[in-house]
Design an enzyme around this catalytic site. Structure first.
Site, mmCIF file in Angstrom:
data_model
loop_
_atom_site.group_PDB
_atom_site.id
_atom_site.type_symbol
_atom_site.label_atom_id
_atom_site.label_comp_id
_atom_site.label_asym_id
_atom_site.label_seq_id
_atom_site.Cartn_x
_atom_site.Cartn_y
_atom_site.Cartn_z
ATOM 1 N N PRO A 30 0.985 37.949 13.499
ATOM 2 C CA PRO A 30 0.365 39.075 14.195
ATOM 3 C C PRO A 30 1.420 40.152 14.415
ATOM 4 C CG PRO A 30 0.730 37.226 15.720
ATOM 5 C CD PRO A 30 1.183 36.782 14.367
ATOM 6 N N LEU A 31 1.095 41.383 14.108
ATOM 7 C CA LEU A 31 2.010 42.506 14.330
ATOM 8 C C LEU A 31 1.209 43.646 14.945
ATOM 9 C CD1 LEU A 31 3.889 42.481 10.884
ATOM 10 C CD2 LEU A 31 4.927 41.910 13.078
ATOM 11 N N CYS A 114 5.704 37.785 23.457
ATOM 12 C CA CYS A 114 5.936 39.237 23.465
ATOM 13 C C CYS A 114 6.978 39.600 24.528
ATOM 14 C CB CYS A 114 4.619 39.975 23.742
ATOM 15 S SG CYS A 114 4.853 41.746 23.767
ATOM 16 N N LYS A 153 2.029 30.851 20.078
ATOM 17 C CA LYS A 153 3.196 31.461 19.410
ATOM 18 C C LYS A 153 4.177 31.869 20.501
ATOM 19 C CE LYS A 153 4.471 35.125 16.147
ATOM 20 N NZ LYS A 153 5.098 36.150 16.998
ATOM 21 N N ASP A 216 13.142 36.088 10.625
ATOM 22 C CA ASP A 216 14.022 36.306 9.464
ATOM 23 C C ASP A 216 13.515 35.661 8.176
ATOM 24 O OD1 ASP A 216 15.641 37.692 11.179
ATOM 25 O OD2 ASP A 216 17.142 36.113 11.387
ATOM 26 N N ARG A 239 8.475 41.018 9.978
ATOM 27 C CA ARG A 239 8.954 42.350 9.592
ATOM 28 C C ARG A 239 9.164 42.478 8.091
ATOM 29 N NH1 ARG A 239 13.771 42.850 13.679
ATOM 30 N NH2 ARG A 239 13.643 40.604 13.322
HETATM 31 C C1 LIG Z 1 6.035 45.984 15.199
HETATM 32 C C2 LIG Z 1 5.929 44.560 15.681
HETATM 33 C C3 LIG Z 1 4.767 44.141 16.305
HETATM 34 C C4 LIG Z 1 4.638 42.818 16.740
HETATM 35 N N1 LIG Z 1 3.457 42.429 17.313
HETATM 36 C C5 LIG Z 1 3.281 41.114 17.648
HETATM 37 C C6 LIG Z 1 2.027 40.658 18.159
HETATM 38 O O1 LIG Z 1 1.051 41.404 18.329
HETATM 39 N N2 LIG Z 1 1.929 39.328 18.464
HETATM 40 C C7 LIG Z 1 2.978 38.454 18.276
HETATM 41 O O2 LIG Z 1 2.836 37.258 18.555
HETATM 42 N N3 LIG Z 1 4.151 38.865 17.801
HETATM 43 C C8 LIG Z 1 4.324 40.171 17.474
HETATM 44 N N4 LIG Z 1 5.520 40.572 16.936
HETATM 45 C C9 LIG Z 1 6.559 39.569 16.660
HETATM 46 C C10 LIG Z 1 6.468 39.048 15.219
HETATM 47 O O3 LIG Z 1 5.216 38.440 14.974
HETATM 48 C C11 LIG Z 1 7.594 38.030 14.908
HETATM 49 O O4 LIG Z 1 7.494 36.959 15.807
HETATM 50 C C12 LIG Z 1 8.981 38.638 15.007
HETATM 51 O O5 LIG Z 1 9.022 39.923 14.420
HETATM 52 C C13 LIG Z 1 10.046 37.734 14.368
HETATM 53 O O6 LIG Z 1 9.937 37.625 12.989
HETATM 54 P P1 LIG Z 1 10.857 38.511 11.965
HETATM 55 O O7 LIG Z 1 12.298 38.291 12.366
HETATM 56 O O8 LIG Z 1 10.535 37.943 10.604
HETATM 57 O O9 LIG Z 1 10.423 39.920 12.127
HETATM 58 C C14 LIG Z 1 5.698 41.907 16.561
HETATM 59 C C15 LIG Z 1 6.878 42.337 15.949
HETATM 60 C C16 LIG Z 1 7.011 43.638 15.512
HETATM 61 C C17 LIG Z 1 8.283 44.069 14.846
#
Ligand SMILES: Cc1cc2nc3c(=O)[nH]c(=O)nc-3n(C[C@H](O)[C@H](O)[C@H](O)COP(=O)(O)O)c2cc1C
Length: 338
Positions: A30-31, A114, A153, A216, A239
């Site tokens: 989720p993002l 979050c 999560k 990552d 990301r």
């Molecule tokens: C722009 C953005 C929005 C995000 N929105 C959510 C969200 O709505 N719900 C959630 O559980 N995590 C959210 N996250 C966290 C990501 O799902 C993830 O856990 C975090 O980015 C770590 O993974 P990565 O290092 O591969 O980016 C968000 C992260 C980013 C950068």
């Protein structure tokens, strides 16, 4: 790059989330502001079997509003799909979960990670790591209210002095969570520093439910390394998918076949950017154009002239302007590729 035989055996079976079987071990996270229905359509084209998540939705908002927030909308034939909820009130969460299931969610995911102050101050997101009783009560109440699996999560803990994930994760499992996704950072880390996969490996050892590694995962190579190091049941991409909706599919393909799929060319990436823009325009109108600016900018990397194009697409006012910029860049790159 090769997969060890034990990993290969495990990956050849479906991911079991409670009663739900998912035929992919790679998940799209989720993002917020990103994983709307349009983005998920693009990701799903390359990863049709992967689990995807809506942006997080506030249970309080669902409680107070007459109509459901648009971010809960899912395509009629879209699956597997989870709606992610956040809040700290078990009763609001249970009520919101019922509505989310009625919308078509196949699992309900609870956001306990979050780090944003606006959310944690009200007791939601990662602040639940400091309130394990409330977190467990939410899982229990939601699980009792719906007949689809409830998942969680979360992160390692509030900060380096308060890494409580081993105990916390066990509590979530005992409360009825059917799967745990672990972002290997603390709340204090935000999105900085490296994700600590060693903690994910430790959590995997103490839980019986599936554990999904997050943080990552930016390439096939990092996904394989993470799965080997953590023994997690799957990986979740975040990301790494910004401006690159191909990632989940690329990893999924490798895990299923042991072969890499050719990465898209710059032209293919820009064609995808154009489609993304047009779909956002169709779905959200003018607001979609503003949202498209950041997406288009993310697509503009690793080709000659990328930074100039990034600058221009970040300021588009209309769909026509965006399409024209992208068409010109595509034509130029096709010329260069010849
Ligand atoms: C722009 C953005 C929005 C995000 N929105 C959510 C969200 O709505 N719900 C959630 O559980 N995590 C959210 N996250 C966290 C990501 O799902 C993830 O856990 C975090 O980015 C770590 O993974 P990565 O290092 O591969 O980016 C968000 C992260 C980013 C950068």
């Amino acid at each position: 790059m090769t997969l060890s035989p034990s990993l290969q055996t495990k990956l050849s079976t479906p991911l079991k989330i409670g009663s739900l079987e998912v035929n992919s071990r790679v998940l799209q996270s989720p993002l917020s502001g990103v994983t709307d229905l349009v983005f998920r359509r693009l990701v799903r084209r390359y990863a049709p079997k992967s689990m995807m998540y809506t942006e997080m939705v506030s249970a309080t908002e669902i409680h107070h509003l007459k109509e459901l927030p648009r971010i809960m909308e899912i395509d009629p034939d879209e699956q597997p799909i989870s709606i992610q909820l956040f809040d700290c009130r078990p009763d609001f969460m249970a009520d919101a979960a019922q509505k989310a299931v009625a919308e078509g969610a196949q699992t309900i995911d609870i956001n306990m990670g979050c780090p944003v102050n606006k959310i944690t101050k009200k007791g939601g997101g990662s602040s639940l790591l400091r309130q394990p009783e409330i977190a467990a009560a939410i899982v229990k109440e939601v699980a009792g209210a719906i007949d689809v699996p409830v998942t969680v999560k979360t992160r390692l803990g509030w900060d380096d002095r308060e890494i409580n994930i081993l105990d916390f994760a066990k509590r979530m499992e005992d409360a009825g969570a059917a799967m745990l996704t672990l972002h290997g950072r603390t709340r204090a880390q935000g999105y900085n520093g490296s994700a600590r996969w060693d903690w994910i490996a430790r959590v995997k050892e103490v839980l019986s439910i599936p554990v999904i590694a997050n943080g990552d995962i930016i390439s096939v190579e990092s996904a394989v390394r993470c799965l080997e190091e953590t023994s997690a049941d799957g990986v979740m991409c975040s990301r790494g998918t910004l401006g690159y909706p191909f990632l989940v599919g690329e990893i999924d393909y490798f895990l299923k076949t042991g072969n890499p799929i050719p990465s898209p060319t710059a032209v293919e990436r820009l064609e995808c950017a154009k489609e993304h823009l047009c779909l956002l325009w169709e779905y959200k109108g003018k607001r979609g154009i503003f949202q498209a600016r950041k997406h288009l900018a993310w697509y503009c990397t690793e080709f000659a002239g990328a930074s100039e194009l990034r600058d221009k697409v970040s300021r588009i006012e209309t769909v026509e302007e965006g399409c024209e910029l992208l068409d010109r860049a595509i034509a130029r790159l096709v010329g260069l590729e010849k």
